[in-house]
Design a protein around this motif. Structure first.
Motif, PDB file in Angstrom:
ATOM      1  N   TYR A 146       4.259  -5.067  15.036  1.00 27.84           N
ATOM      2  CA  TYR A 146       4.676  -6.139  14.139  1.00 27.84           C
ATOM      3  C   TYR A 146       5.592  -7.096  14.912  1.00 27.84           C
ATOM      4  N   LEU A 151      11.331  -7.219   8.329  1.00 24.80           N
ATOM      5  CA  LEU A 151      10.610  -6.222   9.129  1.00 24.80           C
ATOM      6  C   LEU A 151      11.543  -5.213   9.793  1.00 24.80           C
ATOM      7  N   HIS A 186       8.742  -0.306   8.147  1.00 24.95           N
ATOM      8  CA  HIS A 186       7.906  -1.088   9.054  1.00 24.95           C
ATOM      9  C   HIS A 186       7.884  -0.497  10.458  1.00 24.95           C
ATOM     10  N   ARG A 225       5.291   2.143  10.627  1.00 23.79           N
ATOM     11  CA  ARG A 225       3.918   1.631  10.634  1.00 23.79           C
ATOM     12  C   ARG A 225       3.473   1.184  12.023  1.00 23.79           C
ATOM     13  N   VAL A 231      -1.211   1.120   6.112  1.00 23.71           N
ATOM     14  CA  VAL A 231      -0.660  -0.227   6.219  1.00 23.71           C
ATOM     15  C   VAL A 231      -1.317  -1.074   5.126  1.00 23.71           C
ATOM     16  N   ASP A 236       0.605  -6.653   4.524  1.00 25.18           N
ATOM     17  CA  ASP A 236       1.285  -6.732   5.817  1.00 25.18           C
ATOM     18  C   ASP A 236       0.547  -7.647   6.787  1.00 25.18           C
TER      19      ASP A 236
END
Length: 179
Positions: free
Chosen positions: A148, A156, A161, A164, A115, A119
């Protein structure tokens, strides 16, 4: 080997086995559940040399720069409230490491994802330990899930994403930028 020498060996082996059992019983062993409740954070230079290391239980992690976000995810139904620590706050705990370029998070199943520091500067992802107020269990993507705020920014809503958003996190390695 004579019969009498074998006869002396059996009690000696039994004594050694009893002693080993007693010693192992006296040593406190961590249960698998207790091991899963720990997060190891390490800070390394760009060559992989360790600069700092810290361990966190869930209480310590939850006390560190707590944040709550409400968002939908591809793996949950409806809007869910996630609570935990800010990834960026954890990265900053070793100022001797200098500027951090990325975090490499590893799950219990050894899945690892990088990451970039951008971010946590842009979206402030949470190392969630709670979902809708309850601590997450391993079977519920816990005890730690990087989440997130997907609903906060259309940027996103990408596979990158989503990938992640690693769950069952047990280790984070923060890599310093060009030290």
């Amino acid at each position: 080997m004579s019969r009498s020498s074998r006869a002396h060996r059996i009690p000696a082996l039994a004594l050694l086995l009893a002693l080993a059992t007693a010693l192992l019983g006296a040593a406190p062993l961590a249960s698998p559940a207790a091991a899963q409740d720990m997060l190891v954070a390490r800070w390394v230079d760009d060559k992989g040399t360790e600069i700092a290391r810290r361990g966190f239980d869930l209480d310590a992690l939850e006390a560190l720069a707590p944040i709550a976000i409400e968002t939908t995810t591809p793996w949950t139904e409806g809007v869910v409230r996630f609570e935990g620590a800010r990834l960026g706050a954890l990265a900053a705990l070793a100022p001797e490491a200098g500027e951090i370029a990325e975090a490499r998070l590893t799950a219990l199943n050894d899945y690892t994802i990088a990451v970039p520091a951008e971010d946590w500067s842009a979206w402030d992802p949470v190392l969630a330990t709670r979902v809708d107020g309850a601590r997450m269990r391993v079977r519920d993507r816990g005890p730690i899930w990087l989440v997130y705020p997907l609903d906060s920014d259309p940027a996103l809503q990408t596979q990158r994403h989503h990938a992640r958003m690693i769950w069952q996190v047990h280790e984070i390695v923060f890599v310093a930028a060009g030290r």
